[in-house]
Design an enzyme around this catalytic site. Structure first.
Site, mmCIF file in Angstrom:
data_model
loop_
_atom_site.group_PDB
_atom_site.id
_atom_site.type_symbol
_atom_site.label_atom_id
_atom_site.label_comp_id
_atom_site.label_asym_id
_atom_site.label_seq_id
_atom_site.Cartn_x
_atom_site.Cartn_y
_atom_site.Cartn_z
ATOM 1 N N GLY A 315 3.133 3.586 -2.216
ATOM 2 C CA GLY A 315 3.744 2.936 -3.371
ATOM 3 C C GLY A 315 4.916 2.055 -2.967
ATOM 4 O O GLY A 315 4.905 1.384 -1.928
ATOM 5 N N SER A 316 5.964 2.091 -3.792
ATOM 6 C CA SER A 316 7.070 1.151 -3.616
ATOM 7 C C SER A 316 7.892 1.366 -2.352
ATOM 8 O O SER A 316 8.698 0.506 -1.992
ATOM 9 C CB SER A 316 7.999 1.229 -4.835
ATOM 10 O OG SER A 316 7.301 0.844 -6.005
ATOM 11 N N THR A 317 7.727 2.499 -1.658
ATOM 12 C CA THR A 317 8.460 2.683 -0.395
ATOM 13 C C THR A 317 8.007 1.669 0.651
ATOM 14 O O THR A 317 8.664 1.506 1.687
ATOM 15 C CB THR A 317 8.248 4.107 0.163
ATOM 16 O OG1 THR A 317 6.845 4.367 0.310
ATOM 17 C CG2 THR A 317 8.860 5.143 -0.752
ATOM 18 N N LEU A 318 6.893 0.955 0.379
ATOM 19 C CA LEU A 318 6.416 -0.051 1.329
ATOM 20 C C LEU A 318 6.996 -1.432 1.050
ATOM 21 O O LEU A 318 6.897 -2.337 1.892
ATOM 22 C CB LEU A 318 4.880 -0.117 1.273
ATOM 23 C CG LEU A 318 4.192 -0.489 2.596
ATOM 24 C CD1 LEU A 318 4.352 0.646 3.594
ATOM 25 C CD2 LEU A 318 2.709 -0.771 2.368
ATOM 26 N N LYS A 319 7.583 -1.632 -0.117
ATOM 27 C CA LYS A 319 8.108 -2.959 -0.464
ATOM 28 C C LYS A 319 9.137 -3.496 0.529
ATOM 29 O O LYS A 319 9.148 -4.702 0.816
ATOM 30 C CB LYS A 319 8.709 -2.927 -1.874
ATOM 31 C CG LYS A 319 7.670 -2.780 -2.970
ATOM 32 C CD LYS A 319 8.298 -2.605 -4.343
ATOM 33 C CE LYS A 319 7.231 -2.436 -5.416
ATOM 34 N NZ LYS A 319 7.806 -2.133 -6.743
#
Length: 592
Positions: A315-319
């Site tokens: 999820g957003s931890t990859l942004k």
């Protein structure tokens, strides 16, 4: 009077001296067998004698070694001399696994059968088995059977005192784990043969096991050693192993993870703490867990080291990685503005969206507010190949090489097959799978001014050499952005730590079952502390939390509590004068 010698008649027969009668004249004394018969018997006797001589020469000369081996097999035995398995300690010398001497109880069934019944009843009681179980073991055609392994020394002494013929003991070792379930998934365990089966016990099997020795002895028919013949090989004990784990930080991480899993009635959870300076793993914990000292009832869920073996969509931890690539290639700056209104964006036939309509956002605000649309627009301005290289360079989709058993590679599809919608969704952590340890490892590029070093489960003495991924300026810019995430306007104000500047990124993603997304969630948070001079990277994952499911409120507090206590345990000085934590009544929800 002179005695006359016997005379011989004309036919050649002997004649009596007194009467002149030939001996052969008596029919009883006449030889009726042919002469060749006596010669044949004499030949047979001679041949038998020669055969016996040859057989004796064969046995005494040619077959000596074989016969000696056959004889020795009936009284000589080679006994194994077990080597002591090396201890496992944490980085400060605290024992995490050690070997305790115990006994194996074995029997010669034929000799035990004649023992008094009352003694066999006592034996069964000491072995903690029923009379029927003991009789079943002794009712064997084999000359040797184990009755029970790893019996405590005092119990073995009581068994010996019974004096039952055919009951013998053998020295062996049993592994003891002082930290129990807290350290289970790091240390692992051994089987009844003292061989590593999981964790570092398995990973360092050759180092820990040592080399068994052996000695040659003579035993009587009851199996008792009556004489030592020789020592064939001396045992060499295994070497001790010093892990990178800090027991204090491990306990902190375990207890905080347990509280979160219980609070949100989650299916499972995992946490890892990494030293940003050295790449050492200071703590790793999973729930459910197990007690390696009592493995009588184990399930697959308890044994799974989810931090290492389970993958999930981050999820957003990859942004931050997508944004870091755009910054490093000078396509954007932290102040570059992207329009995210009206909160929806159609790519091909698919539509993506944010949890809230934010309007125009700078790149820094895209990270702070966790905008899917803003991240996707940044990603679509870059070649897929560059994104793929960024992901693989930090370890996504690659088999980890830190020597821990069961580590998985995750999944990053080849960039040549990416469609625009897939490139967009992968930029914010969907359509890609990673393990929690891979995620923590990748965050090193932000904590270490742009380079990445290998992770280690053993204590590091020399400073590792890093591989440059992004520039130091890009890493600094990203740390500043990540710090806004835990501020009151970000998605994880619950991750603030009094007295320390910290930062990180929340993640919330749907789970995939049978190839389809379902309304089950994985809430996560990966953070860095302290931001002025990063020392720790802490990644948390909560699987299927109930009620609340966003990464900020679910995983953020775990990060905050572990970071606060771990930094104090490591004597890291505070870098912030802020002691009052402000958490909005309605914190911003991240986009999924």
């Amino acid at each position: 009077m002179t005695k006359m010698p016997p005379r011989t008649n004309l036919a050649g027969g002997r004649v009596a001296a007194s009467k002149g009668v030939a001996f052969s004249s008596n029919p009883i004394l006449q030889v009726k067998l042919p002469a060749w018969r006596s010669r044949f018997v004499l030949f047979v006797l001679f041949a038998a004698f020669v055969a016996l001589v040859l057989r004796a020469l064969w046995l005494q000369g040619v077959s000596t070694d074989f016969l000696q081996k056959q004889g020795a097999s009936r009284y000589a035995r080679t006994l194994e001399m077990p080597a002591t398995r090396g201890k496992i300690t944490d980085r400060n010398g605290q024992v995490l696994a050690s070997s305790v001497p115990v006994k194996a109880i074995w029997a010669i069934p034929d000799d035990v059968q004649a023992a008094p019944k009352d003694k066999l009843v006592q034996l069964a009681k000491l072995l903690e088995m029923s009379d029927a179980e003991l009789r079943k073991k002794l009712d064997s055609d084999r000359s040797f059977v184990y009755l029970k392994r790893q019996v405590e020394q005092d119990t073995a002494d009581k068994i010996v005192k019974l004096g039952i013929p055919g009951i013998e003991t053998r020295k062996e070792y049993k592994r003891f784990y002082p930290e129990g379930e807290v350290m289970a998934h790091v240390v692992g365990f051994t089987n009844i043969e003292d061989a590593g089966q999981d964790g570092m016990e398995l990973a360092a099997q050759k180092t820990l096991a040592g080399v068994t020795g052996s000695r040659r002895v003579i035993k009587d028919r009851l199996g008792r050693v009556v004489e030592d013949i020789e020592s064939i090989r001396e045992p060499h004990d295994g070497r001790d192993l010093t892990l990178s784990i800090d027991s204090k930080i491990q306990y902190i991480a375990f207890t905080q993870l347990k509280e979160a899993v219980e609070k949100y009635k989650a299916k499972a959870g995992g946490i890892i703490v990494v030293d940003a300076k050295t790449g050492e793993v200071l703590a790793l914990a999973n729930l459910p867990t197990y007690n390696p000292n009592d493995r009588s009832v184990l399930t697959g869920a308890q044994l799974r080291n989810r931090v290492v073996t389970d993958t999930f969509e981050p999820g957003s931890t990859l942004k931050p990685f997508t944004v870091a690539l755009a910054l490093d290639t000078h396509r954007v700056t932290p102040s570059t503005v992207f329009q995210t209104a009206p909160g929806k964006m159609t790519i091909g036939t698919a539509t993506i969206g944010d949890s809230h309509a934010h309007g125009a956002l700078t790149v820094a605000q895209i990270i702070e507010k966790s905008s899917n649309i803003g991240t996707a627009k940044i990603a679509l301005g870059m070649p897929p190949e560059e994104m793929w290289e960024m992901f693989t360079t930090v370890g996504f989709g690659q088999q980890p090489k830190f020597g821990f058993p069961g580590a998985v590679a995750g999944r990053v599809r080849p960039y040549k097959s990416w469609r625009p919608i897939e490139q967009a969704t992968m930029s914010y952590g969907h359509g890609i799978s990673v393990s929690l340890i891979q995620l923590a490892h990748a965050y090193l590029i932000f904590a270490r001014n742009g380079d990445i070093i290998p992770l280690s489960f053993t204590k590091v003495t020399d400073s590792p050499i890093g591989q440059r991924v992004i520039s130091p300026d890009t890493a600094l810019q990203m740390r500043r952005m990540l710090e806004t995430v835990v501020a009151p306007g970000g998605t994880a104000p619950q991750a603030q730590v009094p007295g320390y500047r910290v930062g990180g990124k929340t993640g919330t993603a749907y789970k995939i079952e049978n190839g389809k997304y379902v309304r089950k969630y994985v809430a996560s948070f990966s953070g860095i502390a302290p931001m002025s001079d990063p020392r720790l990277i802490i990644s948390v994952m909560i699987d299927e939390p109930q009620g609340q499911h966003y990464g900020g409120p679910v995983a953020g507090p775990v990060f905050a509590n572990v970071a606060a206590n771990a930094l104090r345990a490591l004597n890291v000085p505070p870098d912030s004068s802020v002691t009052n934590i402000i958490i909005p009544k309605e914190p911003l929800e991240e986009s999924m």
